[in-house]
Design a protein around this motif. Structure first.
Motif, short mmCIF file in Angstrom:
data_model
loop_
_atom_site.label_atom_id
_atom_site.label_comp_id
_atom_site.label_asym_id
_atom_site.label_seq_id
_atom_site.Cartn_x
_atom_site.Cartn_y
_atom_site.Cartn_z
N VAL A 168 0.81 -1.21 0.00
CA VAL A 168 0.00 0.00 0.00
C VAL A 168 0.85 1.27 0.00
CG1 VAL A 168 -1.72 1.32 1.30
CG2 VAL A 168 -1.93 -1.17 1.12
N ASP A 169 1.99 1.25 0.69
CA ASP A 169 2.77 2.48 0.84
C ASP A 169 3.22 3.08 -0.48
OD1 ASP A 169 2.44 2.20 3.54
OD2 ASP A 169 4.46 1.45 3.94
N ASN A 170 3.36 2.25 -1.50
CA ASN A 170 3.85 2.74 -2.79
C ASN A 170 2.80 2.66 -3.89
OD1 ASN A 170 6.55 3.16 -1.77
ND2 ASN A 170 6.79 0.94 -1.83
N ILE A 171 1.55 2.39 -3.54
CA ILE A 171 0.56 2.11 -4.57
C ILE A 171 0.20 3.34 -5.39
CG2 ILE A 171 -1.56 2.53 -3.21
CD1 ILE A 171 -2.59 -0.16 -4.46
N LYS A 206 -0.74 1.49 -12.03
CA LYS A 206 -1.37 2.23 -13.11
C LYS A 206 -2.64 1.50 -13.55
CE LYS A 206 2.20 4.94 -13.08
NZ LYS A 206 2.09 6.27 -12.40
N PHE A 207 -3.77 2.12 -13.31
CA PHE A 207 -5.05 1.52 -13.69
C PHE A 207 -5.41 2.01 -15.09
CE2 PHE A 207 -9.76 0.87 -12.94
CZ PHE A 207 -9.68 -0.50 -12.80
N LYS A 244 -7.01 -3.26 -6.38
CA LYS A 244 -5.85 -2.37 -6.27
C LYS A 244 -6.25 -0.92 -6.56
CE LYS A 244 -2.06 -5.57 -7.18
NZ LYS A 244 -0.89 -5.86 -8.06
N TYR A 245 -7.10 -0.74 -7.56
CA TYR A 245 -7.58 0.60 -7.89
C TYR A 245 -8.36 1.17 -6.72
CZ TYR A 245 -10.82 4.06 -9.83
OH TYR A 245 -11.58 5.18 -10.04
N TYR A 246 -9.18 0.35 -6.08
CA TYR A 246 -9.98 0.77 -4.94
C TYR A 246 -9.10 1.25 -3.79
CZ TYR A 246 -13.68 0.33 -1.38
OH TYR A 246 -14.59 0.56 -0.38
N VAL A 247 -8.04 0.48 -3.50
CA VAL A 247 -7.09 0.87 -2.45
C VAL A 247 -6.37 2.15 -2.85
CG1 VAL A 247 -4.99 0.20 -1.23
CG2 VAL A 247 -6.79 -1.49 -1.61
N GLN A 248 -5.98 2.23 -4.11
CA GLN A 248 -5.28 3.43 -4.58
C GLN A 248 -6.14 4.68 -4.40
OE1 GLN A 248 -4.60 4.13 -8.90
NE2 GLN A 248 -2.42 4.07 -8.37
N THR A 282 -7.40 9.73 -1.61
CA THR A 282 -8.30 10.58 -0.83
C THR A 282 -7.63 11.05 0.46
OG1 THR A 282 -10.28 9.56 -1.75
CG2 THR A 282 -10.52 10.65 0.38
N LEU A 283 -6.96 10.13 1.14
CA LEU A 283 -6.29 10.48 2.39
C LEU A 283 -5.09 11.39 2.15
CD1 LEU A 283 -6.37 7.03 4.21
CD2 LEU A 283 -7.71 9.04 4.79
N ALA A 284 -4.37 11.15 1.06
CA ALA A 284 -3.13 11.88 0.82
C ALA A 284 -3.34 13.20 0.11
CB ALA A 284 -2.16 11.01 0.00
N ILE A 285 -4.39 13.30 -0.71
CA ILE A 285 -4.57 14.48 -1.55
C ILE A 285 -5.93 15.15 -1.36
CG2 ILE A 285 -4.59 15.32 -3.93
CD1 ILE A 285 -2.70 12.98 -4.63
N ARG A 286 -7.01 14.38 -1.47
CA ARG A 286 -8.34 15.01 -1.45
C ARG A 286 -8.66 15.65 -0.10
NH1 ARG A 286 -9.71 10.19 -4.60
NH2 ARG A 286 -9.93 10.82 -6.80
N PHE A 287 -8.48 14.93 0.99
CA PHE A 287 -8.77 15.50 2.30
C PHE A 287 -7.89 16.71 2.61
CE2 PHE A 287 -10.65 11.33 4.22
CZ PHE A 287 -11.87 11.60 3.62
#
Length: 397
Positions: free
Chosen positions: A135-138, A143-144, A192-196, A201-206
């Motif tokens: 997850v840390d590098n996803i 690439k989806f 994988k796309y779902y986790v990404q 969302t946590l890293a950028i959207r919020f």
């Protein structure tokens, strides 16, 4: 049914209603005045904050930039609980640098009703899952490439913000075609796309919404259109996907504020009667099941300029190929993304709050381009975050 209940937070104790009702658990910590801004509260907050700052001096990388405290009065019980939990994790070497985040730990504590041992077990399970899943590098590594094709058979995406500044996620569930969807992707790749997307969302959207709102935003509003949904939607691949994604949800607790299920007909009501009995009271309190007359309720929560035309708003994002392909939101603003990438989220939010109050703090300056964003935000309609009506569910975040 399909992806509906992947968005629910179900790891909550009974009788724990609302989006952020965290003050009913027992504690001996005193609060000496009505606003909780003096005495023991101040001392504990200062001690906890200074301790975190001292131990973070050598830590430069963090994923979840909504971890900063942005001008808000933190609940003293939360500060004390997070500090205790954090020390327990550090003691057992269970706190990686990228997860050393106040609000990340708080979400897990809320999910387990502030029981340290229960939260620790949940945390250990999450750490193992993140390691196994990569997850840390996803965000960088996965690439989806089939996203455009996926969106043809499952209309979904983030679009705009609600009146409290939270990102809005929309699914047109009744038009989803699981068979065709599984022809353009696989269960494994969609997971994988779902986790990404969770990580994005946590890293950028919020953090982006936090900058735009001038306060911390760490939960979302979801709209699910279930017109045409019934038991026939439960094919074998769908059941497997539901199982996989629900397991993932356990690793992202307390990120949903409220959900509006619209166009609920008789087929959906059969499913709802079956499923709601398995939900915790807090999860059910977040869900508002509406029929075809849903527009007035949505407009209490979301401005019509942020609501797509197909839901009764006046946005069409024509130049982006439609609202659910636009990914419209503060996270698309280049000045905001620049602030996030440069690690200046906290300073810019402090600057915005100060400007709104007519106070200039010399120590909370943004760059000239970010100052331009702050100035523009003062007159932007998208940052007018207080509606005339109360939302059905009140959240602090």
């Amino acid at each position: 049914m399909f992806f509906l209940f992947f968005h629910l937070d179900i790891n909550f104790r009974e009788g724990f209603p609302g989006c952020d009702d965290r003050n009913s658990w027992d504690t001996n910590l005193e609060v000496s005045d009505e606003e909780g801004t003096s005495g023991t509260w101040k001392k504990n907050k200062e001690n906890a904050s200074s301790k975190i700052i001292r131990e973070r001096k050598s830590r430069n990388k963090t994923i979840y930039q909504d971890s900063v405290t942005i001008g808000e009065a933190q609940d003293p019980h939360e500060v004390k609980a997070v500090d205790a939990f954090r020390q327990a994790l550090i003691k057992d070497n269970l706190l990686p640098e990228i997860l050393d985040d106040f609000h990340m730990m708080l979400r897990y504590l809320v999910a387990k009703n502030f029981n340290i041992e229960g939260t620790k077990k949940m945390w250990i399970s999450m750490l193992q899952w993140r390691k196994d899943f990569g997850v840390d590098n996803i965000l960088e590594d996965f690439k989806f490439s089939e996203l455009d094709e996926v969106l043809q058979y499952f209309h979904q995406g983030y679009h705009g913000i609600d009146k409290e500044g939270r990102p809005v996620y929309i699914e047109i569930l009744g038009q989803a075609d699981p068979k065709k969807l599984m022809k353009v992707t696989t269960v494994e790749r969609y997971v994988k796309y779902y986790v990404q997307e969770y990580e994005r969302t946590l890293a950028i959207r919020f953090p982006s919404c936090s900058i735009a709102a001038g306060r911390r935003v760490s939960s979302s509003t979801t709209i699910i259109d279930v017109q045409g949904v019934g038991l026939w939607n439960f094919t074998k691949p769908v059941i497997e996907l539901i199982r996989r994604l629900q397991q993932i949800n356990n690793n992202y607790p307390d990120t949903l504020c409220q959900m509006f299920i619209i166009n609920a007909g008789s087929g959906f009501k059969m499913l709802w009667n079956m499923i709601q009995s398995f939900l915790e009271p807090k999860a059910k309190s977040k869900i508002h099941v509406l029929g075809t007359n849903f527009l007035s309720t949505l407009l209490e929560v979301i401005d019509e300029s942020e609501l797509p035309e197909f839901l009764g708003g006046n946005c069409n994002c024509e130049e982006k190929g439609g609202c659910l392909r636009s990914d419209k939101g503060p996270w698309r603003d280049p000045q905001i993304t620049k602030a996030i990438s440069s690690g200046q989220t906290k300073d810019c939010i402090s600057r915005l709050e100060s400007t709104r109050e007519g106070i200039i703090h010399d120590g909370a300056r943004c760059s000239s381009s970010e100052d331009a964003f702050v100035s523009r935000s003062m007159t932007s309609k998208t940052t007018t975050l207080v509606g005339d009506h109360l939302a059905p569910v009140e959240c602090k975040h």
